[in-house]
Design a protein around this motif. Structure first.
Motif, PDB file in Angstrom:
ATOM      1  N   ALA A  37       0.771  -1.317   0.158  1.00 26.68           N
ATOM      2  CA  ALA A  37      -0.190   0.038   0.006  1.00 26.68           C
ATOM      3  C   ALA A  37       0.739   1.222   0.029  1.00 26.68           C
ATOM      4  CB  ALA A  37      -0.987   0.029   1.181  1.00 26.68           C
ATOM      5  N   ALA A  38       0.329   2.416  -0.377  1.00 28.84           N
ATOM      6  CA  ALA A  38       0.905   3.778  -0.279  1.00 28.84           C
ATOM      7  C   ALA A  38       1.868   3.920  -1.184  1.00 28.84           C
ATOM      8  CB  ALA A  38       1.278   3.828   1.126  1.00 28.84           C
ATOM      9  N   GLY A  39       1.607   3.045  -2.553  1.00 28.31           N
ATOM     10  CA  GLY A  39       2.730   3.505  -3.606  1.00 28.31           C
ATOM     11  C   GLY A  39       4.062   3.218  -3.164  1.00 28.31           C
ATOM     12  N   THR A  40       4.704   4.148  -3.657  1.00 24.23           N
ATOM     13  CA  THR A  40       6.509   4.198  -3.353  1.00 24.23           C
ATOM     14  C   THR A  40       6.544   4.791  -2.181  1.00 24.23           C
ATOM     15  OG1 THR A  40       7.040   6.145  -4.667  1.00 24.23           O
ATOM     16  CG2 THR A  40       6.993   4.047  -6.008  1.00 24.23           C
ATOM     17  N   GLY A  41       5.554   5.625  -1.719  1.00 30.35           N
ATOM     18  CA  GLY A  41       5.894   6.487  -0.356  1.00 30.35           C
ATOM     19  C   GLY A  41       6.294   7.861  -0.699  1.00 30.35           C
ATOM     20  N   ASN A  42       6.573   8.101  -2.152  1.00 26.82           N
ATOM     21  CA  ASN A  42       6.721   9.374  -2.592  1.00 26.82           C
ATOM     22  C   ASN A  42       5.720   9.930  -3.610  1.00 26.82           C
ATOM     23  OD1 ASN A  42       9.784   9.346  -1.458  1.00 26.82           O
ATOM     24  ND2 ASN A  42       9.474   7.436  -2.819  1.00 26.82           N
ATOM     25  N   PRO A  43       5.527  11.476  -3.588  1.00 27.14           N
ATOM     26  CA  PRO A  43       4.815  12.042  -4.429  1.00 27.14           C
ATOM     27  C   PRO A  43       5.328  11.902  -5.790  1.00 27.14           C
ATOM     28  CG  PRO A  43       6.063  13.711  -3.073  1.00 27.14           C
ATOM     29  CD  PRO A  43       6.432  12.238  -2.596  1.00 27.14           C
ATOM     30  N   PHE A  44       4.588  12.231  -6.749  1.00 28.21           N
ATOM     31  CA  PHE A  44       4.855  12.183  -8.082  1.00 28.21           C
ATOM     32  C   PHE A  44       5.068  10.876  -8.819  1.00 28.21           C
ATOM     33  CE2 PHE A  44       6.469  16.120  -6.233  1.00 28.21           C
ATOM     34  CZ  PHE A  44       5.754  17.128  -6.929  1.00 28.21           C
ATOM     35  N   PHE A  45       4.899   9.829  -8.118  1.00 22.87           N
ATOM     36  CA  PHE A  45       4.831   8.687  -8.681  1.00 22.87           C
ATOM     37  C   PHE A  45       3.684   7.666  -8.532  1.00 22.87           C
ATOM     38  CE2 PHE A  45       9.408   9.395  -7.520  1.00 22.87           C
ATOM     39  CZ  PHE A  45       9.986   8.895  -8.528  1.00 22.87           C
ATOM     40  N   THR A  46       3.253   7.031  -9.561  1.00 27.07           N
ATOM     41  CA  THR A  46       2.184   6.560  -9.589  1.00 27.07           C
ATOM     42  C   THR A  46       2.006   5.264  -8.912  1.00 27.07           C
ATOM     43  OG1 THR A  46       2.573   5.289 -11.636  1.00 27.07           O
ATOM     44  CG2 THR A  46       1.441   7.700 -11.936  1.00 27.07           C
ATOM     45  N   THR A  47       0.930   4.564  -8.854  1.00 25.61           N
ATOM     46  CA  THR A  47       0.877   3.100  -8.446  1.00 25.61           C
ATOM     47  C   THR A  47       1.365   2.036  -9.326  1.00 25.61           C
ATOM     48  OG1 THR A  47      -1.486   3.224  -8.757  1.00 25.61           O
ATOM     49  CG2 THR A  47      -0.899   3.487  -6.572  1.00 25.61           C
ATOM     50  N   ASP A  48       1.307   2.633 -10.721  1.00 29.63           N
ATOM     51  CA  ASP A  48       1.944   1.621 -11.816  1.00 29.63           C
ATOM     52  C   ASP A  48       3.284   1.544 -11.528  1.00 29.63           C
ATOM     53  OD1 ASP A  48      -0.467   1.079 -12.984  1.00 29.63           O
ATOM     54  OD2 ASP A  48      -0.158   2.674 -14.505  1.00 29.63           O
ATOM     55  N   SER A  49       4.108   2.622 -11.330  1.00 31.41           N
ATOM     56  CA  SER A  49       5.551   2.738 -11.138  1.00 31.41           C
ATOM     57  C   SER A  49       5.835   2.040  -9.491  1.00 31.41           C
ATOM     58  CB  SER A  49       5.904   4.051 -10.760  1.00 31.41           C
ATOM     59  OG  SER A  49       5.835   4.793 -11.899  1.00 31.41           O
ATOM     60  N   ALA A  50       4.826   2.088  -8.656  1.00 29.11           N
ATOM     61  CA  ALA A  50       4.992   1.139  -7.452  1.00 29.11           C
ATOM     62  C   ALA A  50       4.871  -0.227  -7.602  1.00 29.11           C
ATOM     63  CB  ALA A  50       3.899   1.544  -6.308  1.00 29.11           C
ATOM     64  N   ALA A  51       4.039  -0.424  -8.616  1.00 29.44           N
ATOM     65  CA  ALA A  51       3.796  -2.077  -8.931  1.00 29.44           C
ATOM     66  C   ALA A  51       5.196  -2.725  -9.679  1.00 29.44           C
ATOM     67  CB  ALA A  51       2.632  -2.238  -9.794  1.00 29.44           C
ATOM     68  N   ALA A  52       5.557  -1.741 -10.426  1.00 31.79           N
ATOM     69  CA  ALA A  52       6.759  -2.337 -11.219  1.00 31.79           C
ATOM     70  C   ALA A  52       7.954  -2.145 -10.085  1.00 31.79           C
ATOM     71  CB  ALA A  52       6.994  -1.161 -12.315  1.00 31.79           C
ATOM     72  N   LEU A  53       8.165  -1.378  -9.353  1.00 35.87           N
ATOM     73  CA  LEU A  53       9.128  -1.397  -8.245  1.00 35.87           C
ATOM     74  C   LEU A  53       9.177  -2.412  -7.473  1.00 35.87           C
ATOM     75  CD1 LEU A  53      11.761  -0.030  -6.947  1.00 35.87           C
ATOM     76  CD2 LEU A  53       9.905   1.428  -5.809  1.00 35.87           C
ATOM     77  N   ARG A  54       7.960  -2.738  -6.849  1.00 37.91           N
ATOM     78  CA  ARG A  54       7.636  -4.115  -6.114  1.00 37.91           C
ATOM     79  C   ARG A  54       7.944  -5.189  -6.533  1.00 37.91           C
ATOM     80  NH1 ARG A  54       8.828  -0.687  -2.716  1.00 37.91           N
ATOM     81  NH2 ARG A  54       7.129   0.577  -1.530  1.00 37.91           N
ATOM     82  N   ALA A  55       7.429  -5.374  -8.052  1.00 36.09           N
ATOM     83  CA  ALA A  55       7.783  -6.551  -8.752  1.00 36.09           C
ATOM     84  C   ALA A  55       8.940  -7.013  -8.873  1.00 36.09           C
ATOM     85  CB  ALA A  55       7.207  -6.381 -10.170  1.00 36.09           C
ATOM     86  N   ILE A  56      10.060  -5.741  -9.175  1.00 31.41           N
ATOM     87  CA  ILE A  56      11.353  -6.131  -9.254  1.00 31.41           C
ATOM     88  C   ILE A  56      11.948  -6.214  -7.816  1.00 31.41           C
ATOM     89  CG2 ILE A  56      13.897  -4.827  -9.681  1.00 31.41           C
ATOM     90  CD1 ILE A  56      12.062  -2.975 -11.384  1.00 31.41           C
ATOM     91  N   GLU A  57      11.465  -6.025  -6.838  1.00 31.14           N
ATOM     92  CA  GLU A  57      12.044  -6.132  -5.363  1.00 31.14           C
ATOM     93  C   GLU A  57      11.831  -7.550  -4.994  1.00 31.14           C
ATOM     94  OE1 GLU A  57      12.217  -1.739  -3.299  1.00 31.14           O
ATOM     95  OE2 GLU A  57      10.444  -2.622  -3.447  1.00 31.14           O
ATOM     96  N   ILE A  58      10.594  -7.924  -5.226  1.00 30.24           N
ATOM     97  CA  ILE A  58      10.184  -9.428  -4.607  1.00 30.24           C
ATOM     98  C   ILE A  58      10.483 -10.346  -5.787  1.00 30.24           C
ATOM     99  CG2 ILE A  58       8.376  -8.519  -3.421  1.00 30.24           C
ATOM    100  CD1 ILE A  58       6.453  -9.649  -5.483  1.00 30.24           C
ATOM    101  N   ASN A  59      11.411  -9.966  -6.855  1.00 34.05           N
ATOM    102  CA  ASN A  59      11.798 -10.899  -7.869  1.00 34.05           C
ATOM    103  C   ASN A  59      10.546 -11.630  -8.583  1.00 34.05           C
ATOM    104  OD1 ASN A  59      14.578 -10.422  -7.694  1.00 34.05           O
ATOM    105  ND2 ASN A  59      14.638 -11.574  -5.840  1.00 34.05           N
TER     106      ASN A  59
END
Length: 240
Positions: free
Chosen positions: A132-154
């Motif tokens: 939840a809460a996206g990346t935790g930073n403004p100016f980033f969408t939840t799409d970017s958060a999804a891509a980031l989390r996908a990378i982080e959890i392999n």
């Protein structure tokens, strides 16, 4: 346990997907059906992370365009995603799921902080992790958060659940001659500005070799079809 083509996935749901036919908020029937499909996938052996947008409750970019401070608006949007995450947690737990909500902003009375190693451990233990809460930073969408989390959890695959059955060359709701793609590479999507996800999300997937499949979440059974390796929707991946 059935054989799965994809073992660990990150499922990105828009907040609007939870509205169903409602004008605002969450349709209990819709969230219940999506939760049922997620549980079916978990029981088949998939390890599942979820990212849910907040557009059914609040859009920071929209109010920013109307004059609100963008950072404030985006922070409000992050809180909206926490509301959706808690609703999905409840729906999954009603079906017997073991679920952890992990927030990128501190909100410890209702969920855990996001810590990558802990998130991976949850998945390994068979728990469904909702980020939840996206990346935790403004100016980033939840799409970017999804891509980031996908990378982080392999993750093996990033799934973008939408209301259309894939990626088209133009809006199929406005153009009857719109053509759906079976497969694209990340650079094509960015060059054509197809806007299924934002450019930053596609660039993250491209740079880290994460394949993305865009599919229609309203069709029952699509999630399991994808996990079994069927060609559903549009696949976006690196060049071969």
């Amino acid at each position: 346990m059935s054989h799965l083509a994809h073992r660990r996935i990150l499922l990105k749901l828009s907040g609007e997907a939870l509205m169903g036919e409602e004008d605002y908020g969450i349709d209990p029937k819709v969230i219940g059906r999506i939760a049922q499909e997620v549980m079916e996938a978990r029981e088949a052996g998939a390890e599942i992370g979820l990212v849910i947008g907040g557009g059914n409750i609040f859009r920071g970019a929209g109010l920013a365009a109307a004059g609100m401070d963008r950072v404030t608006g985006d922070q409000m949007g992050m809180l909206a995603t926490v509301i959706n995450a808690l609703a999905m947690q409840d729906a999954l737990e009603k079906l017997g799921g073991k679920v952890r909500v992990m927030s990128a902003i501190k909100i410890n009375d209702v969920c855990e902080d996001y810590i990558r190693r802990r998130a991976v451990r949850h998945l390994e233990k068979g728990r469904i992790a909702i980020f939840a809460a996206g990346t935790g930073n403004p100016f980033f969408t939840t799409d970017s958060a999804a891509a980031l989390r996908a990378i982080e959890i392999n993750a093996d695959l990033l799934l973008k659940a939408t209301k259309v059955d894939g990626v088209y060359d133009k809006d199929p709701k406005k153009h009857q001659d719109a053509v759906r793609f079976e497969e694209l590479d990340h650079d094509e999507v960015i060059a054509r500005d197809l806007q299924v996800m934002d450019t930053a999300a596609f660039a993250l997937c491209r740079d880290h070799g994460i394949p993305l499949r865009v599919y229609d979440v309203s069709v029952p059974g699509n999630l399991m079809r994808i996990l079994r390796g069927e060609s559903v929707g549009t696949l976006v991946r690196g060049r071969h």
